[in-house]
Scaffold this motif. Structure first.
Motif, PDB file in Angstrom:
ATOM      1  N   SER A   1       4.242  25.593   5.277  1.00 14.03           N
ATOM      2  CA  SER A   1       3.701  26.280   6.461  1.00 14.03           C
ATOM      3  C   SER A   1       4.282  25.774   7.774  1.00 14.03           C
ATOM      4  N   ALA A   2       4.987  24.636   7.728  1.00 12.04           N
ATOM      5  CA  ALA A   2       5.547  23.985   8.922  1.00 12.04           C
ATOM      6  C   ALA A   2       4.465  23.395   9.822  1.00 12.04           C
ATOM      7  N   ALA A   3       3.215  23.333   9.338  1.00 13.48           N
ATOM      8  CA  ALA A   3       2.139  22.740  10.128  1.00 13.48           C
ATOM      9  C   ALA A   3       2.310  21.229  10.202  1.00 13.48           C
ATOM     10  N   GLU A   4       1.891  20.652  11.325  1.00 15.04           N
ATOM     11  CA  GLU A   4       1.948  19.200  11.487  1.00 15.04           C
ATOM     12  C   GLU A   4       0.976  18.534  10.505  1.00 15.04           C
ATOM     13  N   LEU A   5       1.445  17.468   9.852  1.00 15.45           N
ATOM     14  CA  LEU A   5       0.632  16.780   8.845  1.00 15.45           C
ATOM     15  C   LEU A   5       0.278  15.382   9.332  1.00 15.45           C
ATOM     16  N   ARG A   6      -1.015  15.027   9.237  1.00 18.92           N
ATOM     17  CA  ARG A   6      -1.466  13.693   9.650  1.00 18.92           C
ATOM     18  C   ARG A   6      -2.525  13.134   8.693  1.00 18.92           C
ATOM     19  N   ASP A   7      -2.881  13.873   7.641  1.00 18.05           N
ATOM     20  CA  ASP A   7      -3.951  13.462   6.736  1.00 18.05           C
ATOM     21  C   ASP A   7      -3.388  12.504   5.689  1.00 18.05           C
ATOM     22  N   LEU A   8      -3.384  11.209   6.002  1.00 20.09           N
ATOM     23  CA  LEU A   8      -2.812  10.201   5.111  1.00 20.09           C
ATOM     24  C   LEU A   8      -3.794   9.827   4.012  1.00 20.09           C
ATOM     25  N   VAL A   9      -3.240   9.595   2.811  1.00 21.76           N
ATOM     26  CA  VAL A   9      -4.052   9.167   1.672  1.00 21.76           C
ATOM     27  C   VAL A   9      -3.302   8.068   0.931  1.00 21.76           C
ATOM     28  N   GLU A  10      -4.054   7.223   0.236  1.00 18.43           N
ATOM     29  CA  GLU A  10      -3.461   6.135  -0.540  1.00 18.43           C
ATOM     30  C   GLU A  10      -3.408   6.540  -2.008  1.00 18.43           C
ATOM     31  N   VAL A  11      -2.253   6.327  -2.633  1.00 16.09           N
ATOM     32  CA  VAL A  11      -2.082   6.626  -4.052  1.00 16.09           C
ATOM     33  C   VAL A  11      -1.839   5.322  -4.803  1.00 16.09           C
ATOM     34  N   ASP A  12      -1.794   5.407  -6.142  1.00 19.74           N
ATOM     35  CA  ASP A  12      -1.661   4.214  -6.970  1.00 19.74           C
ATOM     36  C   ASP A  12      -0.208   3.771  -7.086  1.00 19.74           C
ATOM     37  N   ALA A  13      -0.028   2.514  -7.477  1.00 25.05           N
ATOM     38  CA  ALA A  13       1.304   1.945  -7.673  1.00 25.05           C
ATOM     39  C   ALA A  13       1.813   2.172  -9.083  1.00 25.05           C
ATOM     40  N   THR A  14       1.175   3.041  -9.826  1.00 31.01           N
ATOM     41  CA  THR A  14       1.614   3.429 -11.160  1.00 31.01           C
ATOM     42  C   THR A  14       1.960   4.903 -11.148  1.00 31.01           C
ATOM     43  N   GLY A  15       2.788   5.323 -12.098  1.00 34.58           N
ATOM     44  CA  GLY A  15       3.174   6.723 -12.116  1.00 34.58           C
ATOM     45  C   GLY A  15       3.906   7.104 -13.376  1.00 34.58           C
ATOM     46  N   THR A  16       4.473   8.309 -13.359  1.00 33.31           N
ATOM     47  CA  THR A  16       5.140   8.889 -14.517  1.00 33.31           C
ATOM     48  C   THR A  16       6.543   9.340 -14.138  1.00 33.31           C
ATOM     49  N   VAL A  17       7.521   9.019 -14.991  1.00 28.33           N
ATOM     50  CA  VAL A  17       8.906   9.432 -14.768  1.00 28.33           C
ATOM     51  C   VAL A  17       9.020  10.929 -15.041  1.00 28.33           C
ATOM     52  N   THR A  18       9.525  11.677 -14.056  1.00 26.20           N
ATOM     53  CA  THR A  18       9.713  13.116 -14.246  1.00 26.20           C
ATOM     54  C   THR A  18      11.142  13.454 -14.659  1.00 26.20           C
ATOM     55  N   THR A  19      12.105  12.666 -14.239  1.00 28.69           N
ATOM     56  CA  THR A  19      13.491  12.824 -14.676  1.00 28.69           C
ATOM     57  C   THR A  19      14.243  11.549 -14.348  1.00 28.69           C
TER      58      THR A  19
ATOM     59  N   THR B   1       0.857  -1.180   0.000  1.00 28.05           N
ATOM     60  CA  THR B   1       0.000   0.000   0.000  1.00 28.05           C
ATOM     61  C   THR B   1       0.893   1.230   0.000  1.00 28.05           C
ATOM     62  N   LEU B   2       0.642   2.158  -0.913  1.00 24.33           N
ATOM     63  CA  LEU B   2       1.450   3.364  -1.030  1.00 24.33           C
ATOM     64  C   LEU B   2       0.702   4.545  -0.422  1.00 24.33           C
ATOM     65  N   LEU B   3       1.302   5.129   0.604  1.00 23.21           N
ATOM     66  CA  LEU B   3       0.657   6.226   1.321  1.00 23.21           C
ATOM     67  C   LEU B   3       1.419   7.529   1.128  1.00 23.21           C
ATOM     68  N   GLY B   4       0.645   8.603   0.994  1.00 26.51           N
ATOM     69  CA  GLY B   4       1.183   9.944   1.017  1.00 26.51           C
ATOM     70  C   GLY B   4       0.489  10.740   2.101  1.00 26.51           C
ATOM     71  N   VAL B   5       0.815  12.018   2.188  1.00 26.39           N
ATOM     72  CA  VAL B   5       0.176  12.883   3.175  1.00 26.39           C
ATOM     73  C   VAL B   5      -0.269  14.158   2.469  1.00 26.39           C
ATOM     74  N   ARG B   6      -1.441  14.655   2.861  1.00 20.72           N
ATOM     75  CA  ARG B   6      -1.994  15.846   2.230  1.00 20.72           C
ATOM     76  C   ARG B   6      -1.623  17.088   3.039  1.00 20.72           C
ATOM     77  N   THR B   7      -1.154  18.121   2.338  1.00 23.79           N
ATOM     78  CA  THR B   7      -0.759  19.357   3.002  1.00 23.79           C
ATOM     79  C   THR B   7      -1.969  20.271   3.188  1.00 23.79           C
ATOM     80  N   GLU B   8      -1.745  21.398   3.878  1.00 24.19           N
ATOM     81  CA  GLU B   8      -2.810  22.377   4.078  1.00 24.19           C
ATOM     82  C   GLU B   8      -3.328  22.926   2.750  1.00 24.19           C
ATOM     83  N   ALA B   9      -2.414  22.992   1.742  1.00 22.06           N
ATOM     84  CA  ALA B   9      -2.808  23.518   0.436  1.00 22.06           C
ATOM     85  C   ALA B   9      -3.444  22.450  -0.451  1.00 22.06           C
ATOM     86  N   GLY B  10      -3.534  21.219   0.043  1.00 18.26           N
ATOM     87  CA  GLY B  10      -4.176  20.157  -0.716  1.00 18.26           C
ATOM     88  C   GLY B  10      -3.239  19.336  -1.576  1.00 18.26           C
TER      89      GLY B  10
END
Length: 321
Positions: free
Chosen positions: A59-77, A37-46
Motif C-alpha cells: 500500500s506504500a503506507a508508512e509503517l511504525r508498528d514494531l513487534v518482537e519475533v523469536d530467534a528461531t525459525g525455518t529455512v525456506t530455501t 532482540t529481533l524486531l519486525g514491522v506489521r503491515t496494514e494487512a497484518g
C-alpha cells in the motif's frame, strides 16, 4: 598489417565505504540486534516483515508498528557456499539460507553453519547464533545454527522500539573483486598508453573519435576500426571540486580539495575524465589548456597540469560539454 596485441586481463577491485543514516524503523532493528532482540514491522494487512521496512510494499503506507519475533525459525530455501570469500560471515564452507523467523511472514537472508550440504534442507529448524560482541549491525547475528525445537505459536510481541543509545547510522563496506578483460579496442588503447600515446578510434559514419575507444560507435551502432592518435594536450570543458579523501593509482594520498575534470584531448570527439593538479583548485576553469603528467612507471597519465598555453575559446569546445 599490424598484428592485434594480445587481449589483456587483470584482477580489479572496486571498494568503498558506504555511509548512511537510519530512520526510526531501521534504527530500532539494528539497535535491537545489539541487544539480542529481533524486531519486525506489521503491515496494514497484518503481515510481519523481518527485516522491517519503513513503507508497506503493497500500500506504500508508512509503517511504525514494531513487534518482537523469536530467534528461531525455518529455512525456506538455501544454497551451499563451498568457497567463502573474505568478509563473508564464516571462513569455512556454509549455506546461504532464507529463514522465516517464528512470528514473521517474510524471510531473512543469512549464513547457516552446517557440516555440509547434506545437512541442510528446506524446512529445517534453525536458531540465531549471536556474535560475542555486538555493535548494531547485521553482523551481530554471527550466523544461524541447526535447532531441534518446534515452532512457537505465540504471536509477535509489541515493541516500542526504544533503546538506550540507539544506532543512528552505519558504515557498510562495499567490495567487488573480478577479472577485467578490456577487449580489442581498449587493449590497443592501453598498449598505446604504455608508449605514452593516446589512441582513439573514429566512427566511419559520423567521424567522431572516441577516447577511450569502445569498439563501436554508441550513436551510429557501427564498428570502429580506424585508429587515431589524439592529444597529448587538451582543454578542460567542465570540472568539479572534490573534498573526499582519495588515493591515486600509485596509492599515494591526494591532497583535498582537488579537481576532476572533463578533458577534450586535441582531435578527440568526446571528453575523458582526468584529475587536474599543478594549479590551485580554485584557479581551474573551463577552457584551461592542460597536458598529461605520466605515472612513475609511464603506463598512464596520473593527472593533467596547465600547459602554459592561452585558454581555449569557448566555441572550440562547446560541442564537447
Amino acid at each position: 598489417m599490424t598484428a592485434t596485441p594480445e587481449t589483456l586481463r587483470a584482477p580489479l577491485v572496486v571498494e568503498f565505504p558506504f555511509t548512511r543514516s537510519l530512520g526510526p524503523v531501521q534504527s530500532a532493528f539494528l539497535t535491537g540486534l545489539r541487544e539480542r532482540t529481533l524486531l519486525g514491522v506489521r503491515t496494514e494487512a497484518g503481515r510481519v516483515l523481518v527485516p522491517p521496512v519503513e513503507y508497506d510494499p503493497e500500500s506504500a503506507a508508512e509503517l511504525r508498528d514494531l513487534v518482537e519475533v523469536d530467534a528461531t525459525g525455518t529455512v525456506t530455501t538455501w544454497a551451499w557456499n563451498p568457497e567463502p570469500r573474505p568478509g563473508q560471515p564464516l571462513a569455512t564452507p556454509f549455506a546461504w539460507v532464507l529463514v522465516r523467523l517464528d512470528g514473521a511472514d517474510t524471510a531473512l537472508l543469512h549464513a547457516l553453519d552446517a557440516p555440509g550440504p547434506d545437512a541442510v534442507r528446506t524446512g529445517m529448524r534453525v536458531r540465531v547464533r549471536w556474535a560475542p560482541e555486538r555493535h548494531g549491525a547485521i553482523t551481530d547475528i554471527a550466523c544461524f545454527e541447526p535447532y531441534d525445537g518446534a515452532r512457537r505459536e505465540t504471536p509477535p510481541r509489541p515493541h516500542d522500539g526504544r533503546f538506550d543509545e540507539p544506532v543512528t547510522g552505519i558504515v557498510a563496506p562495499a567490495r567487488l573483486d573480478y577479472t577485467y578483460s578490456p577487449g580489442r579496442a581498449q587493449t590497443r588503447y592501453l598498449h598505446a598508453l604504455g608508449e605514452r600515446r593516446t589512441v582513439g578510434e573514429r566512427c566511419p559514419s559520423c567521424a567522431k573519435v572516441y577516447v577511450p575507444p569502445r569498439g563501436a560507435c554508441p550513436t551510429c551502432g557501427v564498428a570502429t576500426t580506424d585508429r587515431v592518435e589524439v592529444g597529448p594536450r587538451g582543454t578542460v570543458t567542465t570540472f568539479c571540486i572534490v573534498n573526499i579523501k582519495a588515493k591515486n593509482a600509485m596509492n599515494d594520498a591526494i591532497e583535498v580539495p582537488y579537481v576532476y575534470a572533463h578533458i577534450a584531448l586535441d582531435g578527440a570527439g568526446l571528453a575523458l575524465h582526468g584529475r587536474i593538479a599543478g594549479i590551485p583548485y580554485d584557479q581551474v576553469r573551463m577552457g584551461l589548456r592542460v597536458e598529461p603528467v605520466w605515472s612513475d612507471d609511464g603506463r598512464y597519465p596520473d593527472h593533467y597540469r596547465p600547459s602554459g598555453e592561452p585558454d581555449a575559446d569557448y566555441d572550440t569546445y562547446k560541442e564537447l560539454l
